[in-house]
Enzyme design. Structure first.
Site, short mmCIF file in Angstrom:
data_model
loop_
_atom_site.label_atom_id
_atom_site.label_comp_id
_atom_site.label_asym_id
_atom_site.label_seq_id
_atom_site.Cartn_x
_atom_site.Cartn_y
_atom_site.Cartn_z
N LYS A 26 -9.37 25.55 101.33
CA LYS A 26 -8.10 25.92 100.67
C LYS A 26 -8.20 25.98 99.15
O LYS A 26 -7.25 26.38 98.49
CB LYS A 26 -6.97 25.00 101.12
CG LYS A 26 -7.08 23.56 100.69
CD LYS A 26 -5.91 22.79 101.30
CE LYS A 26 -6.00 21.31 101.01
NZ LYS A 26 -4.94 20.56 101.64
N ARG A 66 -4.58 15.95 94.77
CA ARG A 66 -6.00 15.67 94.82
C ARG A 66 -6.81 16.76 94.16
O ARG A 66 -8.03 16.64 94.01
CB ARG A 66 -6.45 15.60 96.28
CG ARG A 66 -5.59 14.81 97.18
CD ARG A 66 -6.18 14.81 98.55
NE ARG A 66 -7.50 14.25 98.46
CZ ARG A 66 -7.86 13.12 99.05
NH1 ARG A 66 -7.02 12.45 99.76
NH2 ARG A 66 -9.07 12.66 98.94
N SER A 109 -20.31 -0.93 101.31
CA SER A 109 -20.05 0.44 100.88
C SER A 109 -20.68 0.67 99.52
O SER A 109 -20.69 -0.23 98.67
CB SER A 109 -18.53 0.66 100.79
OG SER A 109 -18.25 1.98 100.42
N SER A 129 -2.81 14.36 105.30
CA SER A 129 -1.50 14.20 104.67
C SER A 129 -0.39 14.75 105.56
O SER A 129 0.77 14.80 105.14
CB SER A 129 -1.47 14.87 103.28
OG SER A 129 -1.61 16.26 103.42
N TYR A 148 -6.46 0.14 97.57
CA TYR A 148 -5.82 1.46 97.76
C TYR A 148 -4.32 1.38 97.57
O TYR A 148 -3.70 0.50 98.17
CB TYR A 148 -6.10 2.02 99.14
CG TYR A 148 -7.53 2.43 99.41
CD1 TYR A 148 -8.47 2.54 98.40
CD2 TYR A 148 -7.96 2.72 100.70
CE1 TYR A 148 -9.79 2.91 98.67
CE2 TYR A 148 -9.26 3.10 100.98
CZ TYR A 148 -10.17 3.19 99.96
OH TYR A 148 -11.46 3.56 100.24
N GLN A 185 -2.66 18.15 110.16
CA GLN A 185 -4.04 17.90 109.73
C GLN A 185 -4.75 16.91 110.67
O GLN A 185 -5.94 17.05 110.93
CB GLN A 185 -4.07 17.36 108.29
CG GLN A 185 -3.71 18.43 107.25
CD GLN A 185 -3.78 17.90 105.82
OE1 GLN A 185 -4.14 16.75 105.58
NE2 GLN A 185 -3.42 18.74 104.86
N LEU A 244 -14.53 15.60 103.94
CA LEU A 244 -14.09 16.96 103.63
C LEU A 244 -14.21 17.25 102.14
O LEU A 244 -13.59 18.20 101.63
CB LEU A 244 -12.63 17.15 104.09
CG LEU A 244 -12.42 17.02 105.60
CD1 LEU A 244 -10.93 17.07 105.95
CD2 LEU A 244 -13.18 18.12 106.34
N GLN A 255 -21.10 2.28 104.26
CA GLN A 255 -20.07 3.31 104.04
C GLN A 255 -20.41 4.08 102.77
O GLN A 255 -19.94 3.78 101.69
CB GLN A 255 -18.68 2.67 103.93
CG GLN A 255 -17.58 3.73 103.85
CD GLN A 255 -16.15 3.20 103.87
OE1 GLN A 255 -15.27 3.79 103.24
NE2 GLN A 255 -15.89 2.13 104.61
N1 LIG Z 1 -15.90 3.39 100.23
C1 LIG Z 1 -15.49 4.12 99.23
O1 LIG Z 1 -15.84 3.89 98.06
C2 LIG Z 1 -14.56 5.27 99.52
C3 LIG Z 1 -14.29 6.23 98.53
C4 LIG Z 1 -13.43 7.28 98.86
C5 LIG Z 1 -12.87 7.37 100.11
N2 LIG Z 1 -13.14 6.40 101.05
C6 LIG Z 1 -12.52 6.44 102.41
O2 LIG Z 1 -12.73 7.73 102.97
C7 LIG Z 1 -11.46 8.29 103.32
C8 LIG Z 1 -11.53 9.79 103.21
O3 LIG Z 1 -11.61 10.18 101.85
P1 LIG Z 1 -10.55 11.12 101.22
O4 LIG Z 1 -9.28 10.99 101.95
O5 LIG Z 1 -10.50 10.80 99.76
O6 LIG Z 1 -11.22 12.56 101.34
P2 LIG Z 1 -11.44 13.59 102.55
O7 LIG Z 1 -11.30 12.94 103.85
O8 LIG Z 1 -12.70 14.29 102.20
O9 LIG Z 1 -10.22 14.63 102.32
C9 LIG Z 1 -9.04 14.46 103.01
C10 LIG Z 1 -7.92 15.30 102.42
O10 LIG Z 1 -8.14 16.67 102.69
C11 LIG Z 1 -6.89 17.30 103.01
N3 LIG Z 1 -6.99 17.76 104.41
C12 LIG Z 1 -7.36 17.05 105.51
N4 LIG Z 1 -7.35 17.80 106.61
C13 LIG Z 1 -6.97 19.04 106.22
C14 LIG Z 1 -6.78 20.25 106.91
N5 LIG Z 1 -7.00 20.36 108.22
N6 LIG Z 1 -6.36 21.33 106.19
C15 LIG Z 1 -6.17 21.24 104.87
N7 LIG Z 1 -6.33 20.11 104.15
C16 LIG Z 1 -6.74 19.01 104.83
C17 LIG Z 1 -5.82 16.23 102.84
O11 LIG Z 1 -5.33 16.24 101.49
P3 LIG Z 1 -4.15 17.21 100.94
O12 LIG Z 1 -3.34 17.66 102.11
O13 LIG Z 1 -3.40 16.37 99.97
O14 LIG Z 1 -4.88 18.34 100.29
C18 LIG Z 1 -6.58 14.95 103.04
O15 LIG Z 1 -5.98 13.84 102.44
C19 LIG Z 1 -10.45 7.58 102.42
O16 LIG Z 1 -9.15 7.62 102.93
C20 LIG Z 1 -11.01 6.18 102.40
O17 LIG Z 1 -10.63 5.50 103.58
C21 LIG Z 1 -13.98 5.38 100.78
#
Ligand SMILES: NC(=O)c1ccc[n+]([C@@H]2O[C@H](COP(=O)([O-])OP(=O)(O)OC[C@H]3O[C@@H](n4cnc5c(N)ncnc54)[C@H](OP(=O)(O)O)[C@@H]3O)[C@@H](O)[C@H]2O)c1
Length: 312
Positions: free
Chosen positions: A219, A231, A154, A283, A53, A287, A211, A180
């Site tokens: 949003k 994103r 994962s 971010s 990452y 949040q 999410l 995962q």
């Molecule tokens: N194992 C794997 O292959 C794999 C793959 C992907 C992810 N992951 C893990 O899963 C974690 C989560 O995935 P992700 O961060 O990509 O996606 P996510 O958790 O589905 O989306 C999070 C994003 O949504 C926005 N957000 C969060 N809360 C919010 C709120 N209350 N209101 C408005 N916007 C909000 C933020 O982005 P903005 O503010 O920029 O819009 C935030 O970065 C990663 O950090 C990583 O640790 C693992």
């Protein structure tokens, strides 16, 4: 709150893992420290990162996420109160789960994280070139050396998990205690296929894209909205009839509870059988507050059914 065990490991966590893929991408070090502080202050302990990452960002700053988390742990002196999860084979390179790659990977991660152990070490992606036996033997050595407390996998199918477990039993090695996979109200197939294995074998699951990269916050409702975040490009795939139906159900339940769609989407995940905890990133500090409220929200059976049916 309802603390949950991760498989049969000794790890027990609150049901929210903070996603670390934003550190070095949409979140810089200063904001990262504020987000990590807010997360810990809200009573949570588990942070998910990976050696790679955020390697998709121009300039490929792989390791930046671990570096920011390591600086924060050092600055706050709280390593013993936090659970740190990281992953090897982020780059899906052939041989990425061979013993030499694992041994080099953990040393580099520990150095960036400024710690001498990680709580949970994941195979980030399967490696068709490495046998389960050689991979699990390498992990077993790390566990015995005190560098890793438990292991996870994962993006593994149920068959891969079962094959790896069979190897662990036959060779008397530690098994993968946690998986995962991707799982959220929109993307359910991967986890639904894994669940019978997880139930039968008492394996934990921390699920990612909780999410749907931000889509389930509500949003993004049109193509014009995609420019709101770096994103946005990854969110366009959800802008269709199924995605809008899910948003409709989230809006309805959120209005009834005085909550937000993001909070309701997380509450739905926490209520699903065999989900140990959702992983979600933030971010901003605001949040983080919303993520914390979401995993503490209880949904009625009617609300859960409405949400479940909305994505079918
Ligand atoms: N194992 C794997 O292959 C794999 C793959 C992907 C992810 N992951 C893990 O899963 C974690 C989560 O995935 P992700 O961060 O990509 O996606 P996510 O958790 O589905 O989306 C999070 C994003 O949504 C926005 N957000 C969060 N809360 C919010 C709120 N209350 N209101 C408005 N916007 C909000 C933020 O982005 P903005 O503010 O920029 O819009 C935030 O970065 C990663 O950090 C990583 O640790 C693992």
């Amino acid at each position: 709150m309802n603390r949950r065990p991760l498989g049969r490991s000794e790890l027990v966590i609150e049901p929210l893992v903070l996603g670390g893929n934003v550190f070095g991408w949409t979140v810089d070090e200063t904001n990262g420290f504020a987000i990590l502080d807010a997360y810990a202050a809200a009573g949570f302990t588990a942070i998910d990162t990976a050696e790679g990452y955020p390697n998709w960002v121009p300039g490929n700053p792989a390791g930046m996420s671990e570096t920011i988390i390591g600086k924060w742990l050092k600055a706050r002196g709280n390593r013993d109160r936090m659970h740190i999860f990281t992953k090897v084979n982020s780059g899906k390179k052939p041989g990425g789960l061979k013993p030499d790659a694992i041994k080099a990977g953990i040393e580099a991660s520990l150095k960036r994280l400024q710690t001498d152990y990680v709580d949970l070490y994941f195979s980030h992606w399967p490696d068709p070139e490495a046998s389960h036996e050689e991979t699990l033997e390498a992990y077993d050595g790390l566990i015995r050396a005190g560098k890793v407390r438990a292991i996870g996998a994962s993006n593994y199918s149920a068959q891969m998990m079962a094959d790896a477990q069979q190897t662990a039993v036959v060779k008397s090695l530690q098994r993968y205690e946690v998986t995962q996979p991707r799982y959220n109200l929109y993307d359910r197939a991967e986890f639904d296929a894994l669940r019978p294995y997880l139930l039968e074998n008492e394996v934990g699951a921390i699920v990612y894209y909780s999410l749907a990269s931000g889509f389930l916050t509500g949003k993004y409702r049109s193509q014009d909205d995609l420019g709101q975040s770096p994103r946005g490009g990854g969110v366009g795939q959800y802008l269709n009839a199924k995605g809008l139906s899910i948003l409709g159900a989230l809006d309805q339940v959120a209005a009834e509870l005085g909550a937000t769609p993001a909070e309701v989407a997380l509450a739905w995940l926490v209520a699903q059988t065999r989900v140990s905890a959702p992983i979600a990133s933030a971010s901003s500090v605001e949040q983080v507050g919303s993520l914390a409220r979401g995993v503490r929200l209880t949904l009625s059976a009617e609300a859960l059914d409405l949400l479940t049916d909305s994505g079918k």
